[in-house]
Design an enzyme around this catalytic site. Structure first.
Site, mmCIF file in Angstrom:
data_model
loop_
_atom_site.group_PDB
_atom_site.id
_atom_site.type_symbol
_atom_site.label_atom_id
_atom_site.label_comp_id
_atom_site.label_asym_id
_atom_site.label_seq_id
_atom_site.Cartn_x
_atom_site.Cartn_y
_atom_site.Cartn_z
ATOM 1 N N LYS A 126 7.743 -51.092 60.782
ATOM 2 C CA LYS A 126 8.488 -50.481 59.671
ATOM 3 C C LYS A 126 8.832 -49.026 59.996
ATOM 4 O O LYS A 126 9.990 -48.616 59.889
ATOM 5 C CB LYS A 126 7.665 -50.535 58.383
ATOM 6 N N ASP A 144 9.785 -52.483 53.835
ATOM 7 C CA ASP A 144 8.712 -51.866 53.073
ATOM 8 C C ASP A 144 8.513 -52.676 51.788
ATOM 9 O O ASP A 144 9.074 -53.763 51.630
ATOM 10 C CB ASP A 144 9.011 -50.395 52.785
#
Length: 259
Positions: A126, A144
């Site tokens: 991420k 996320d």
């Protein structure tokens, strides 16, 4: 809602286009001036808000402007600065470790490849995709909490595992759209499609959403759920927020924003 894969692609790509019109300024909401600053800010953003990170990074980068300076930082001094972001002991260790790794392995520069970024302490897929997409212009899906929630609500995937979400959603879009899509879904999740009570009645893609009705459908009541409080007499602020203006942009224009 989707009878074929082709139909699904058309629907979700239309959603992306509409969100692009609603949030034309959708970018990473962390303030940064370099790949190093974005990398550090993204690590700090875990389990806290971008607003809180943006509040402490000016002082952080004033004292430690690059990887060499941060690698040599006093641990206690660094911890004291980043403490408001939470989990500061683990984050301090990550920042010291990744800064040292940048100096030792990459000449102090942030690498522009996924394989090298994820080898840095405290950096996962991420974080890597946030940096690649927003600092280097390299396409990537950033999964996320907001992105995963919206991808499932909008019928892009039913997966829960972030890597599986990333791969299924990526297959629905052209690579050139991955970073913009990531930013737009995060913007939308923070402003309208909230976790507990989405503002369905104020959603610009409601007609394309298979989850419509999970939240408030009355337009006036839904409008009250939109995030960030308005200062009295500044209703134009709402329109700017929905248009995607960042908090930094709004502050520069003199809008008083709540934390």
């Amino acid at each position: 809602m989707d009878k074929t894969l082709t139909g699904k692609k058309r629907r979700v790509r239309r959603i992306n286009r509409i969100l692009g019109e609603v949030y034309p300024y959708a970018t990473a909401e962390l303030d940064f001036e370099s790949p190093f600053e974005l990398l550090v800010a993204t690590v700090l953003s875990a389990q806290t808000t971008d607003v809180r990170v943006n509040a402490i990074t000016p002082e952080l980068f004033r004292r430690f402007p690059d990887s060499a300076a941060m690698a040599d930082a006093d641990e206690q001094e660094l911890s004291d600065i980043i403490k408001p972001t939470g989990f500061y002991k683990a984050k301090t260790a990550s920042l010291l470790g990744l800064s040292a790794a940048l100096v030792q392995r990459h000449g102090g520069q942030v690498p522009d490849s996924l394989d090298e970024l994820v080898k840095l302490p405290g950096v996962g897929r991420k974080t890597a995709f946030v940096v690649l997409g927003n600092a280097f212009g390299r396409p990537g899906i950033t999964v996320d909490t907001h992105f995963g929630r919206l991808a499932r609500r909008l019928g892009m995937t039913q997966q829960q595992d972030p890597v599986k979400v990333e791969r299924e959603v990526a297959a629905l879009f052209e690579p050139k759209d991955w970073t913009a899509l990531s930013n737009r879904l995060v913007f939308h999740g923070r402003r309208i499609c909230h976790s507990r009570r989405p503002a369905c009645g104020a959603c610009p893609v409601a007609q394309l959403c298979p989850s419509y009705g999970e939240g408030e459908t009355n337009p006036e009541l839904a409008k009250q759920l939109l995030k960030y409080e308005l200062a009295p007499g500044r209703e134009d602020l709402l329109e700017k927020m929905l248009a995607g203006a960042s908090r930094r942009q709004l502050r520069a224009e003199g809008y008083p924003l709540s934390a």
